[in-house]
Design a protein around this motif. Structure first.
Motif, short mmCIF file in Angstrom:
data_model
loop_
_atom_site.label_atom_id
_atom_site.label_comp_id
_atom_site.label_asym_id
_atom_site.label_seq_id
_atom_site.Cartn_x
_atom_site.Cartn_y
_atom_site.Cartn_z
N UNK A 1 0.88 -1.18 0.00
CA UNK A 1 0.00 0.00 0.00
C UNK A 1 0.91 1.22 0.00
N UNK A 2 0.86 1.96 -1.11
CA UNK A 2 1.80 3.04 -1.36
C UNK A 2 1.05 4.35 -1.58
N UNK A 3 1.56 5.43 -1.00
CA UNK A 3 1.10 6.77 -1.37
C UNK A 3 2.23 7.43 -2.16
N UNK A 4 1.94 7.74 -3.41
CA UNK A 4 2.89 8.43 -4.29
C UNK A 4 2.56 9.91 -4.27
N UNK A 5 3.57 10.75 -3.98
CA UNK A 5 3.36 12.19 -3.89
C UNK A 5 4.26 12.88 -4.91
N UNK B 1 -7.84 5.25 3.79
CA UNK B 1 -8.62 4.63 2.71
C UNK B 1 -8.11 3.24 2.37
N UNK B 2 -6.79 3.04 2.50
CA UNK B 2 -6.20 1.75 2.16
C UNK B 2 -6.13 0.80 3.35
N UNK B 3 -6.51 1.28 4.53
CA UNK B 3 -6.45 0.42 5.71
C UNK B 3 -5.04 0.19 6.20
N UNK B 4 -4.14 1.10 5.90
CA UNK B 4 -2.75 0.98 6.32
C UNK B 4 -1.82 1.56 5.28
N UNK B 5 -0.54 1.57 5.59
CA UNK B 5 0.43 2.22 4.72
C UNK B 5 1.77 1.49 4.84
N UNK B 6 2.34 1.12 3.69
CA UNK B 6 3.65 0.45 3.68
C UNK B 6 4.76 1.37 3.20
N UNK B 7 4.44 2.33 2.32
CA UNK B 7 5.50 3.19 1.78
C UNK B 7 4.92 4.50 1.29
N UNK B 8 5.73 5.56 1.45
CA UNK B 8 5.44 6.87 0.86
C UNK B 8 6.58 7.18 -0.10
N UNK C 1 -2.00 3.95 -4.08
CA UNK C 1 -1.78 2.75 -4.89
C UNK C 1 -1.87 1.55 -3.97
N UNK C 2 -2.99 0.85 -4.03
CA UNK C 2 -3.26 -0.27 -3.14
C UNK C 2 -3.10 -1.58 -3.90
N UNK C 3 -2.09 -2.35 -3.51
CA UNK C 3 -1.86 -3.66 -4.10
C UNK C 3 -1.77 -3.58 -5.63
N UNK C 4 -1.04 -2.59 -6.10
CA UNK C 4 -0.77 -2.47 -7.53
C UNK C 4 -1.78 -1.67 -8.32
N UNK C 5 -2.88 -1.23 -7.68
CA UNK C 5 -3.91 -0.48 -8.40
C UNK C 5 -4.06 0.91 -7.79
#
Length: 587
Positions: A189-193, A304-311, A204-208
Motif C-alpha cells: 500500500x503506497x502513497x505516491x506524492x 482509505x487503504x487500511x494501512x500504509x507500507x510506503x510513501x 496505490x493499493x496492491x498495484x492499483x
C-alpha cells in the motif's frame, strides 16, 4: 526497440530516445516565441530559431541525425486525458485521433498541443507505429466511490466525474519503490506524492490506483505552482456577485494565477523557501498551506487503504526539498512513519536510484526517486507493440453466489473440534467442491443465511459476497483479488457449534481461471487484464473491463463473476463471454 518519446505542451516540447531501458538522447525546446526558443540538449542550453511546436517537431529528424541517433522504431506520445475509453496505451490511427480530439473539453490546456504533436509526428514518420499513452489510464481502476461527484444525475450523465492525472509518473514511482523494497507492488500500500509545478497524490493499493487528488481536471487537490488545488465551488458564485467575474475569468485565474504564485508572487518553491527563511510571512504561510494539504491527503489515503507500507516523493519539489518532505511527514508517527534527518537531507538519486530515508524502526518506508515519465512511456510502447492480441474465443462464465473458504481452525470453531466437512457437489475446477454444510453471516445491519462453504480448506478464511450482500450486512467489503485479505473488514460467521469473528470479507474481483495451454492459445499471461464481452439472455452486450487472468496447471478455463455482475449482464447461473481486448491499468 528504439522509441522516440514526445511530451508536448503549448510552450515547450520535451523529447527522449530510449534503446530498451537506456536513454540515448534527451532534449527540450522551451519558451516558444517570435524570436525562437531555448534548446536544451543534455546539460547545455542554446537559442534555436523554432518559434512554435510545429517548428520544433519539424526540426527533430535533423537534430537526431546531427547527434548520431539512428533508426527510430516507434514513436510514443504523452496524452493528458483519455477519458474512460482509453484504459491503456493505444496504437494511433485516424479513428484514435478523432476520439482524442473529442476529449478536448476535458483537458483544454493540455490535449490540443499534445494532439498537434501526434499529427505532426505522423506526417514526419508515416511508416512508424505511433502510440498514445494517457495520464488518466492508471486511475481508471479507481472505484466509483472515489470518482463520483455528488451532483445532479444530468451532470454526471454529461461526463462530470473525477479522473486523476500524473498517472504515468505515479505508476512509475510506485513500481520503482516496490523494486527498491524488494517486494511485489501487488503486496504493498503506497502513497505516491508528485510535487512539482503540478502536484498530486495517489493511493496505490496492491498495484492499483484507488484514488488520486486531482479530479475531473488537474485543478483539484494539492496546492501547485500556479494552480489552486481544492477550492469550494461556491467561490464561483461569490466571485461573480462580489467582483463581477465570469466563469472563464475565474477558471483562468485558478489555472494560471493561483497556488504559490497567488500566495507569494512566485511559482517557484525554491524562491518561496528562501523568502520564508528570510522572514517573509506570506512565504511562510504558503509553505505551511502547501505541506498541510499534502499531509492531509497522505493521512486520508492511509485510512482509505487500511494501512500504509510506503510513501514515495517525486517531482522537482519532492525530489529536492528536504524541508518540504520533513514538513509533510512530521506528525505522522502515529502511522509508524518516521524520517531519518541525515538520510532526508541529501538523498543520492543518481542513475534512477530510489533511496530510503525513513528512520530505523519506522514501520513505513519513505522513498525519494526521480520520476521517469518518458521512460515509462517508452516501456508501455514496447509492451504494447510486443503484445499478442488476444485470440477471440468463447469462455464459459460462472456466476458465483456468496460463499466462504474456511481454514481448519474456523471449521473447529464453527462445527466443533476435529470436524471434517462433507464434500457435496463437485465444481468445474478440478479438486474443488461445495460442502453439504451451510453457515450464516452476520454484520451490524443484517444476516445472510445458508451461505455455501467451498472446499478444500485454505490457510486463511476468505468470505466472498456481492456488493449488494455487503450492504445487507452493513459492511464495506473491498473489491480484492483472491487471497489479498489484509485490511479487510470483520464479519461474524455462525455455525451449528459456535461462532467466529473473522476478517477476510471481500467482493472478489472478476477473473478468469485458465490453464497454461489455454492461456498460450489465447495470447494471455498470468496477471494480465483483459476485456470480456458477455451477451445476456436479452441479447444485450455488456463489456467487463479489467478481468484478471489467473493461470495455473490443472485448471479449466472459466470466468467467474458475482451475482450483481450477472444481473447487470442479464445472465442466470452460467453463460458465455468473448475476449475483446486488453487493459493495462495496473502495475
Amino acid at each position: 526497440m528504439r522509441v522516440l518519446v514526445f511530451n508536448a505542451g503549448s510552450s515547450s516540447l520535451k523529447l527522449g530516445v530510449f534503446d530498451g531501458e537506456r536513454q540515448v538522447f534527451k532534449a527540450s525546446f522551451d519558451r516558444f516565441g517570435p524570436e525562437g526558443c531555448d534548446l536544451k540538449i543534455g546539460g547545455e542550453t542554446s537559442r534555436a530559431p523554432q518559434p512554435d511546436l510545429a517548428g520544433a517537431i519539424a526540426a527533430v529528424p535533423a537534430l537526431l541525425d546531427r547527434h548520431g541517433v539512428e533508426k527510430i522504431d516507434a514513436v510514443g506520445h504523452r496524452l493528458a486525458h483519455g477519458g474512460t475509453a482509453f484504459t491503456g496505451p493505444v496504437r494511433i490511427d485516424d479513428a484514435v485521433e478523432t476520439r482524442i480530439e473529442a476529449l478536448t473539453p476535458l483537458a483544454p490546456l493540455h490535449n490540443p498541443a499534445m494532439l498537434q504533436a501526434v499529427r505532426l509526428a505522423r506526417q514526419l514518420w508515416p511508416d512508424l507505429p505511433q502510440v498514445a499513452v494517457f495520464d488518466t489510464s492508471f486511475h481508471l481502476t479507481n472505484p466509483a466511490r472515489a470518482t463520483t461527484y455528488a451532483v445532479p444525475k444530468a451532470w454526471r450523465d454529461a461526463g462530470l466525474r473525477r479522473f486523476g492525472f500524473h498517472g504515468t509518473s505515479h505508476r512509475y514511482v510506485a513500481q520503482r519503490a516496490a523494486e527498491a523494497l524488494g517486494q511485489d507492488a501487488k503486496d504493498l500500500r503506497i502513497v505516491s506524492i508528485h510535487l512539482g509545478n503540478g502536484a498530486s497524490a495517489c493511493a496505490v493499493q496492491y498495484g492499483r490506483s484507488i484514488d488520486s487528488s486531482m479530479g475531473m481536471t488537474p485543478l483539484e487537490g494539492l496546492v501547485m505552482g500556479t494552480r489552486s488545488g481544492d477550492v469550494d465551488p461556491g467561490a464561483f458564485g461569490f466571485l461573480q456577485r462580489e467582483l463581477g467575474l465570469d466563469i472563464p475569468q475565474i477558471e483562468a485565474a485558478l489555472y494560471a494565477d493561483s497556488g504559490l504564485k497567488a500566495l507569494t508572487g512566485s511559482a517557484d518553491m525554491r524562491d518561496v523557501e528562501d523568502r520564508a527563511a528570510a522572514g517573509d510571512l506570506e512565504a511562510q504561510l504558503a509553505i505551511n498551506i502547501y505541506a498541510y494539504r499534502a499531509r492531509k491527503y497522505l493521512g486520508a489515503y492511509a485510512a482509505a487503504m487500511g494501512g500504509l507500507d510506503a510513501v514515495v516523493f517525486t517531482g522537482g519539489i519532492g525530489e529536492n526539498s528536504a524541508s518540504m518532505r520533513r514538513r509533510i511527514c512530521d506528525g505522522l508517527s502515529f502511522l509508524g512513519l518516521m524520517l531519518d534527518d541525515d538520510l532526508n537531507r541529501a538523498p543520492d538519486l543518481t542513475d534512477r536510484a530510489a533511496p530510503q530515508i525513513q528512520a530505523q524502526g519506522s514501520r513505513v518506508a519513505v522513498i525519494v526517486t526521480e520520476t521517469a515519465e518518458q521512460l515509462m512511456i517508452a516501456r508501455e510502447v514496447r509492451q504494447l507493440l510486443a503484445r499478442r492480441a488476444p485470440v477471440p474465443r468463447s469462455i464459459p462464465v460462472a456466476v458465483s453466489g456468496r460463499h466462504v473458504h474456511l481454514s481448519a481452525d474456523a471449521v473447529d470453531a464453527l462445527f466443533g473440534p476435529g470436524y471434517r466437512l462433507n464434500p457435496g457437489a463437485p465444481l468445474r475446477q478440478p479438486g474443488n467442491w461445495v460442502a453439504e454444510e451451510r453457515l450464516s453471516l452476520e454484520g451490524p445491519k443484517g444476516r445472510l443465511e445458508r451461505v455455501a462453504i467451498l472446499g478444500p480448506l485454505r490457510p486463511r478464511t476468505q468470505i466472498e459476497v456481492s456488493r449488494t450482500d455487503s450492504f445487507a450486512l452493513g459492511l464495506d467489503a473491498p473489491v480484492r483479488d483472491s487471497g489479498k485479505l489484509d485490511g479487510t473488514p470483520t464479519v461474524r460467521l455462525i455455525g451449528p457449534a459456535g461462532q467466529l469473528d473473522s476478517n477476510g470479507l471481500i467482493v472478489a474481483a472478476r477473473h478468469i481461471h485458465t490453464s497454461p495451454a489455454d492461456a498460450e492459445a489465447m495470447g494471455l499471461t498470468d496477471g494480465s487484464l483483459i476485456r470480456v464481452r458477455i451477451t445476456g439472455a436479452s441479447g444485450r452486450d455488456l463489456v467487463f473491463d479489467r478481468v484478471l487472468i489467473r493461470v495455473a496447471p490443472g485448471t479449466v478455463t472459466e470466468m467467474h463473476i458475482d451475482t450483481d455482475e450477472a444481473n447487470a449482464a442479464g445472465i442466470r447461473g452460467a453463460g458465455e463471454g468473448e475476449l475483446v481486448g486488453t487493459a493495462v491499468a495496473e502495475l
